[in-house]
Motif scaffolding. Structure first.
Motif, PDB file in Angstrom:
ATOM      1  N   GLY A 223       7.688 -10.377  -4.279  1.00 50.22           N
ATOM      2  CA  GLY A 223       7.106 -10.363  -2.952  1.00 50.22           C
ATOM      3  C   GLY A 223       7.422 -11.606  -2.147  1.00 50.22           C
ATOM      4  O   GLY A 223       8.114 -12.515  -2.604  1.00 50.22           O
ATOM      5  N   ASP A 224       6.911 -11.627  -0.915  1.00 46.54           N
ATOM      6  CA  ASP A 224       7.097 -12.758   0.002  1.00 46.54           C
ATOM      7  C   ASP A 224       8.567 -13.037   0.291  1.00 46.54           C
ATOM      8  O   ASP A 224       8.966 -14.190   0.478  1.00 46.54           O
ATOM      9  CB  ASP A 224       6.432 -14.031  -0.552  1.00 46.54           C
ATOM     10  CG  ASP A 224       4.937 -13.872  -0.724  1.00 46.54           C
ATOM     11  OD1 ASP A 224       4.347 -12.999  -0.059  1.00 46.54           O
ATOM     12  OD2 ASP A 224       4.345 -14.622  -1.529  1.00 46.54           O
ATOM     13  N   LEU A 225       9.388 -11.988   0.325  1.00 44.84           N
ATOM     14  CA  LEU A 225      10.804 -12.168   0.625  1.00 44.84           C
ATOM     15  C   LEU A 225      11.041 -12.000   2.124  1.00 44.84           C
ATOM     16  O   LEU A 225      10.425 -11.135   2.762  1.00 44.84           O
ATOM     17  CB  LEU A 225      11.642 -11.147  -0.139  1.00 44.84           C
ATOM     18  CG  LEU A 225      11.574 -11.224  -1.672  1.00 44.84           C
ATOM     19  CD1 LEU A 225      12.412 -10.115  -2.293  1.00 44.84           C
ATOM     20  CD2 LEU A 225      12.040 -12.585  -2.159  1.00 44.84           C
ATOM     21  N   PRO A 226      11.921 -12.799   2.721  1.00 44.68           N
ATOM     22  CA  PRO A 226      12.200 -12.679   4.160  1.00 44.68           C
ATOM     23  C   PRO A 226      12.731 -11.295   4.511  1.00 44.68           C
ATOM     24  O   PRO A 226      13.590 -10.749   3.809  1.00 44.68           O
ATOM     25  CB  PRO A 226      13.262 -13.764   4.404  1.00 44.68           C
ATOM     26  CG  PRO A 226      13.133 -14.716   3.258  1.00 44.68           C
ATOM     27  CD  PRO A 226      12.683 -13.893   2.094  1.00 44.68           C
ATOM     28  N   GLY A 227      12.206 -10.719   5.589  1.00 41.49           N
ATOM     29  CA  GLY A 227      12.691  -9.436   6.072  1.00 41.49           C
ATOM     30  C   GLY A 227      12.247  -8.242   5.260  1.00 41.49           C
ATOM     31  O   GLY A 227      12.783  -7.151   5.420  1.00 41.49           O
ATOM     32  N   VAL A 228      11.236  -8.426   4.381  1.00 41.64           N
ATOM     33  CA  VAL A 228      10.760  -7.331   3.540  1.00 41.64           C
ATOM     34  C   VAL A 228       9.251  -7.188   3.724  1.00 41.64           C
ATOM     35  O   VAL A 228       8.508  -8.167   3.643  1.00 41.64           O
ATOM     36  CB  VAL A 228      11.065  -7.570   2.047  1.00 41.64           C
ATOM     37  CG1 VAL A 228      10.616  -6.369   1.215  1.00 41.64           C
ATOM     38  CG2 VAL A 228      12.547  -7.835   1.837  1.00 41.64           C
ATOM     39  N   THR A 229       8.794  -5.969   3.997  1.00 42.88           N
ATOM     40  CA  THR A 229       7.365  -5.692   4.077  1.00 42.88           C
ATOM     41  C   THR A 229       7.013  -4.613   3.065  1.00 42.88           C
ATOM     42  O   THR A 229       7.817  -3.724   2.786  1.00 42.88           O
ATOM     43  CB  THR A 229       6.951  -5.232   5.490  1.00 42.88           C
ATOM     44  OG1 THR A 229       7.754  -4.091   5.859  1.00 42.88           O
ATOM     45  CG2 THR A 229       7.155  -6.351   6.500  1.00 42.88           C
ATOM     46  N   CYS A 230       5.798  -4.708   2.520  1.00 39.25           N
ATOM     47  CA  CYS A 230       5.351  -3.776   1.497  1.00 39.25           C
ATOM     48  C   CYS A 230       4.114  -3.037   1.993  1.00 39.25           C
ATOM     49  O   CYS A 230       3.183  -3.656   2.530  1.00 39.25           O
ATOM     50  CB  CYS A 230       5.051  -4.517   0.195  1.00 39.25           C
ATOM     51  SG  CYS A 230       4.497  -3.446  -1.143  1.00 39.25           S
ATOM     52  N   HIS A 231       4.103  -1.728   1.811  1.00 36.03           N
ATOM     53  CA  HIS A 231       2.956  -0.902   2.177  1.00 36.03           C
ATOM     54  C   HIS A 231       2.493  -0.151   0.929  1.00 36.03           C
ATOM     55  O   HIS A 231       3.309   0.373   0.166  1.00 36.03           O
ATOM     56  CB  HIS A 231       3.338   0.080   3.283  1.00 36.03           C
ATOM     57  CG  HIS A 231       3.874  -0.567   4.516  1.00 36.03           C
ATOM     58  ND1 HIS A 231       3.065  -1.018   5.540  1.00 36.03           N
ATOM     59  CD2 HIS A 231       5.151  -0.871   4.882  1.00 36.03           C
ATOM     60  CE1 HIS A 231       3.809  -1.557   6.485  1.00 36.03           C
ATOM     61  NE2 HIS A 231       5.086  -1.481   6.122  1.00 36.03           N
ATOM     62  N   TYR A 232       1.178  -0.103   0.739  1.00 37.10           N
ATOM     63  CA  TYR A 232       0.615   0.553  -0.433  1.00 37.10           C
ATOM     64  C   TYR A 232       0.069   1.923  -0.043  1.00 37.10           C
ATOM     65  O   TYR A 232      -0.641   2.059   0.953  1.00 37.10           O
ATOM     66  CB  TYR A 232      -0.478  -0.319  -1.044  1.00 37.10           C
ATOM     67  CG  TYR A 232       0.025  -1.693  -1.445  1.00 37.10           C
ATOM     68  CD1 TYR A 232       0.766  -1.868  -2.608  1.00 37.10           C
ATOM     69  CD2 TYR A 232      -0.223  -2.814  -0.644  1.00 37.10           C
ATOM     70  CE1 TYR A 232       1.249  -3.112  -2.972  1.00 37.10           C
ATOM     71  CE2 TYR A 232       0.253  -4.061  -1.005  1.00 37.10           C
ATOM     72  CZ  TYR A 232       0.986  -4.207  -2.164  1.00 37.10           C
ATOM     73  OH  TYR A 232       1.455  -5.444  -2.529  1.00 37.10           O
ATOM     74  N   GLU A 233       0.407   2.928  -0.834  1.00 33.79           N
ATOM     75  CA  GLU A 233       0.011   4.294  -0.553  1.00 33.79           C
ATOM     76  C   GLU A 233      -0.697   4.892  -1.759  1.00 33.79           C
ATOM     77  O   GLU A 233      -0.739   4.287  -2.832  1.00 33.79           O
ATOM     78  CB  GLU A 233       1.251   5.109  -0.172  1.00 33.79           C
ATOM     79  CG  GLU A 233       2.002   4.511   1.018  1.00 33.79           C
ATOM     80  CD  GLU A 233       3.328   5.204   1.300  1.00 33.79           C
ATOM     81  OE1 GLU A 233       3.887   5.805   0.348  1.00 33.79           O
ATOM     82  OE2 GLU A 233       3.804   5.153   2.444  1.00 33.79           O
ATOM     83  N   LYS A 234      -1.215   6.088  -1.617  1.00 34.76           N
ATOM     84  CA  LYS A 234      -1.994   6.710  -2.687  1.00 34.76           C
ATOM     85  C   LYS A 234      -1.151   7.031  -3.913  1.00 34.76           C
ATOM     86  O   LYS A 234      -1.675   7.105  -5.029  1.00 34.76           O
ATOM     87  CB  LYS A 234      -2.664   7.986  -2.181  1.00 34.76           C
ATOM     88  CG  LYS A 234      -3.788   7.743  -1.176  1.00 34.76           C
ATOM     89  CD  LYS A 234      -4.452   9.045  -0.784  1.00 34.76           C
ATOM     90  CE  LYS A 234      -5.600   8.807   0.190  1.00 34.76           C
ATOM     91  NZ  LYS A 234      -6.271  10.075   0.580  1.00 34.76           N
TER      92      LYS A 234
END
Length: 282
Positions: A223-234
């Motif tokens: 995580g915390d990488l430039p240009g990367v976003t994380c979304h959590y789903e079911k």
């Protein structure tokens, strides 16, 4: 040049780029090559490099040709541009333009020095499989909604920090993917199963967990990488990359708990990429 790399038919297996530098693993028919830059390269991109004729070994018709993995380019417009920018900023020292040629692609790197290279014999294929089933259901990885093949490698189930029932690294390649790109890792959970899920992210860690009865399953990635976003789903996590990642590694671990208060942290540790004992870190 680093240790001589034997000619072979190479494929890029994993690529990891983070604040520690760049690590790439190439697999050939006979050897596995690990390339580690202990610093951040100035440029990394996928290209279509054509090697010199002398760099290839002719093979019988119908077989793949072997080639050298590593080439150094000494004259290119990109290299001159980076050299000029570095000189204007007051940086001294030679820049290198390195090209890693695989059977279907190439990775071009401009960096301040040579990487460390490790050559080891290829291990039997028995330790690697192409799909993963978990106690919660089978795992599916998609890129922009399309199924993406992946390789699963078993990892040690026990360390000083954890003990789990299952632990795997899932590696998938995205060669030539147009950015931005979304990568989903999801589990086909049985709708009749009563499952709760939620984010459990940490420092430099994107992670989520599922719990049901006395079971817990965690999915983690860097995580915390430039240009990367994380979304959590079911059903899992979705990663959005603003630039083509080249490759993605995800970690899954699960445990049937007998003492939940003490053991619920175990899958969290086991799904943290920083505890991957199979990858040497700087």
């Amino acid at each position: 040049m680093p240790e001589r790399i034997p000619s072979d038919v190479y494929e890029l297996v994993t690529m990891r780029r983070d604040r520690r530098g760049l690590t790439m693993v190439f697999e050939g028919l006979r050897k596995i090559i690990t390339v580690e830059f202990g610093f951040l390269p100035l440029s990394v991109r996928s290209g279509r490099f054509s090697p010199p004729t002398s760099g290839r070994t002719e093979e019988p018709a119908g077989q793949e040709r072997e080639n050298r993995l590593l080439y150094q380019v000494e004259n290119s417009a990109d290299l001159r541009r980076f050299q000029a920018e570095a000189a204007a900023a007051g940086h001294k020292g030679p820049l290198l333009y390195l090209v890693f040629l695989t059977s279907n692609d190439s990775i071009e790197v401009i960096a301040w020095g040579m990487p460390a290279v490790t050559v080891r014999p290829r291990q039997p294929e028995a330790a690697v499989q192409e799909t993963l089933s978990t106690p919660l259901g089978p795992v599916e990885i998609l890129a922009d909604g399309r199924p993406l093949p992946y390789r699963c490698t078993p990892l040690p189930l026990q360390s000083q920090r954890f003990r789990v029932d299952g632990r795997w690294r899932l590696d998938c390649l995205l060669p030539g993917t147009t950015a931005p790109v979304e990568v989903q890792c999801r589990i086909a959970v049985d709708p009749a199963q009563s499952v709760t899920c939620g984010a459990e992210a940490g420092e430099a860690l994107d992670l989520m967990s599922f719990t049901w009865n006395n079971n817990k399953l965690s999915i983690g990635t860097e995580g915390d990488l430039p240009g990367v976003t994380c979304h959590y789903e079911k059903t899992g996590m979705r990663l959005r990359f603003l630039s083509g990642p080249g490759a993605v590694s995800l970690y899954l671990a699960w445990l049937t708990m007998t003492e939940p208060e003490r053991e619920e942290i175990y899958p969290w540790f086991a799904a943290d990429p920083s505890f991957d004992e199979t990858r040497r870190r700087n």
